[in-house]
Design a protein around this motif. Structure first.
Motif, short mmCIF file in Angstrom:
data_model
loop_
_atom_site.label_atom_id
_atom_site.label_comp_id
_atom_site.label_asym_id
_atom_site.label_seq_id
_atom_site.Cartn_x
_atom_site.Cartn_y
_atom_site.Cartn_z
N ARG A 1 0.84 -1.20 0.00
CA ARG A 1 0.00 0.00 0.00
C ARG A 1 0.88 1.24 0.00
O ARG A 1 2.01 1.23 0.49
N GLN A 2 0.31 2.34 -0.52
CA GLN A 2 0.99 3.64 -0.52
C GLN A 2 0.13 4.67 0.20
O GLN A 2 -1.09 4.67 0.07
N ASP A 3 0.79 5.56 0.93
CA ASP A 3 0.12 6.69 1.57
C ASP A 3 1.05 7.89 1.52
O ASP A 3 2.26 7.77 1.24
N ALA A 4 0.47 9.05 1.78
CA ALA A 4 1.24 10.29 1.82
C ALA A 4 1.34 10.79 3.25
O ALA A 4 0.36 10.72 4.01
N VAL A 5 2.50 11.28 3.64
CA VAL A 5 2.70 11.90 4.95
C VAL A 5 3.38 13.25 4.75
O VAL A 5 4.06 13.48 3.75
N ALA A 6 3.16 14.14 5.70
CA ALA A 6 3.74 15.47 5.63
C ALA A 6 5.04 15.52 6.43
O ALA A 6 5.09 15.02 7.56
N VAL A 7 6.06 16.11 5.83
CA VAL A 7 7.32 16.35 6.52
C VAL A 7 7.67 17.83 6.35
O VAL A 7 7.26 18.46 5.36
N PRO A 8 8.39 18.44 7.30
CA PRO A 8 8.73 19.86 7.16
C PRO A 8 9.62 20.10 5.95
O PRO A 8 10.58 19.36 5.71
N ASP A 9 9.30 21.13 5.19
CA ASP A 9 10.12 21.55 4.06
C ASP A 9 11.09 22.61 4.56
O ASP A 9 10.71 23.75 4.80
N THR A 10 12.35 22.24 4.73
CA THR A 10 13.33 23.17 5.29
C THR A 10 13.61 24.35 4.38
O THR A 10 14.13 25.37 4.83
N ALA A 11 13.24 24.24 3.10
CA ALA A 11 13.41 25.37 2.19
C ALA A 11 12.28 26.39 2.35
O ALA A 11 12.36 27.48 1.79
N ILE B 1 5.24 22.20 11.62
CA ILE B 1 4.47 22.53 10.42
C ILE B 1 3.27 23.39 10.82
O ILE B 1 2.58 23.09 11.79
N LEU B 2 3.04 24.48 10.09
CA LEU B 2 1.93 25.37 10.39
C LEU B 2 0.60 24.67 10.09
O LEU B 2 0.36 24.22 8.96
N LEU B 3 -0.25 24.55 11.11
CA LEU B 3 -1.55 23.92 10.98
C LEU B 3 -2.68 24.95 10.89
O LEU B 3 -3.69 24.69 10.24
N GLY B 4 -2.51 26.07 11.55
CA GLY B 4 -3.56 27.07 11.50
C GLY B 4 -3.30 28.21 12.47
O GLY B 4 -2.33 28.19 13.25
#
Length: 383
Positions: free
Chosen positions: A107-117, A140-143
């Motif tokens: 299976r494949q899924d997507a996860v969020a990681v911080p973008d240092t750029a 990571i900014l959520l809101g």
């Protein structure tokens, strides 16, 4: 001379008065401008040691997780395996223990990681409403002015329950507890195997008589019949395992995380061996499984930024305009699974105006924690 001096003095006072008024007017404009500027939400590219009264946040980028479930089968030969064909007419029973593996699911899924750029600093100010900044554990900014419970967490991989492929629990039952005294007292393994085979045939005959309704002592109801058949089946399997051996099955799950570094990214994510199971990507003992991540180019490329140009503070909050990616897992035989996900690293960054966060509004902003895009935004005027 006195009259001239007096006139000069009056003229000088008038000039001084006009100049003083002009200075006051300029100062008033400067103060008003500063007040307006400070009342804005200020964001800038993060510089260590500069933002002391604010928060540092990241925008997310998308990583792909590949979850592989593998079934492990352990074969243990029975004590009478060499007599299986002789007494039970069962051929090709191996006398050698073995372990085998097979892939159940990928299976494949997507996860969020911080973008240092995409690391920014937002400065807090009492005259703005952007003081309640909600961040994930990774920054990571959520809101802004929202509760964390309102945001779906994409920073953790999906947890899948293990697929059960368990065989009957014959390996946990001691088959010798179903042997009679004569079998246990036999003087050789061959004799024990012969007597055990006779017991197996008697058990099967009793089960057939019950099913046909020809047994001498038939059960009184269906539930009693079911229990009797169940007990006979357990005894049959336990004693037969002494000849054919036991197969113990277990499910192993492993998660691989891939963060694409370019628009078309391809690598060996893992290798698989039927004898060894999952092995490292550089272990040639296994067959390679590849992952290909493609930028679908759904968003135009951003304008290049001059790194030498000094970045000035801007008013507002940076958000993502995400693109999309396609991730495909395959092996030498071909395609296995493919999915599409939003991807902040393949999109643009836009500025959300800081005017939305001044004291005149109660603004609530919620971002998608996977893509960094605006998921919900509302601004209410005070009553």
């Amino acid at each position: 001379m006195k009259i001239i001096s007096l006139q000069f003095t009056v003229y000088s006072l008038q000039m001084i008065t006009k100049t003083y008024k002009r200075v006051l007017l300029c100062l008033s404009f400067i103060i008003i401008h500063l007040s307006f500027s400070v009342a804005q939400t200020v964001s800038s590219a993060y510089q260590p040691g500069v933002t002391t009264e604010g928060a540092v946040y990241f925008l997310p980028k998308t990583a792909v997780t590949v979850t592989v479930q593998v079934e492990k089968t352990t074969y243990t030969p029975g004590d009478f395996c060499q007599y299986a064909e002789r007494f039970l007419r069962i051929k090709d029973v191996s006398p050698t223990p073995s372990v085998g593996y097979r892939i159940i699911t990928i299976r494949q899924d997507a996860v969020a990681v911080p973008d240092t750029a995409k690391r920014y600093a937002v400065k807090f100010d009492a005259r703005t409403s952007a003081t309640n900044v909600r961040l994930s554990d990774d920054g990571i900014l959520l809101g802004i002015n929202t509760e964390r419970s309102e945001v779906r967490d994409y920073t953790q991989p999906q947890n899948y329950p293990l697929t059960s492929h368990l065989s009957p629990l014959t390996s946990k039952i001691n088959p010798r507890q179903y042997m009679n005294e004569e079998t246990l007292a036999a003087g050789s393994t061959a004799k024990m195997a012969e007597l055990t085979a006779q017991d197996i045939y008697e058990i099967r005959e009793s089960r057939n008589l019950l099913v046909r309704g020809q047994a001498d002592n038939m059960p009184k109801d269906g539930e009693q019949l079911r229990l009797m058949l169940h007990q006979l089946d357990i005894q049959d399997r336990a004693l037969t395992s002494l000849f054919i051996g036991t197969y113990d099955k277990d499910t192993i799950q492993q998660v691989f995380t891939i963060v694409p570094s370019e628009s078309n990214y391809r690598e060996v994510v893992f290798r698989f061996s039927e004898k060894l199971g999952l092995v490292d990507a550089d272990d040639l003992a296994g067959v390679p499984y590849y992952i290909l991540i493609e930028d679908l180019k759904t968003v135009p490329s951003p304008e290049p930024v001059d790194p030498k140009k000094k970045q000035k503070p801007v008013y507002g909050i940076f958000v993502n305009i995400p693109g999309r990616l396609r991730s495909t897992v395959s092996n030498a035989q071909g395609f296995i699974v493919a999915n599409e996900f939003p991807a902040g690293q393949y999109g643009n960054v836009e500025l959300l105006s800081g005017a939305l966060f001044n004291k005149r509004y109660t603004t609530r902003l919620r971002l998608n924690s996977l893509s960094g895009a605006i998921e919900h935004l509302d601004a209410e005027l005070p009553k």
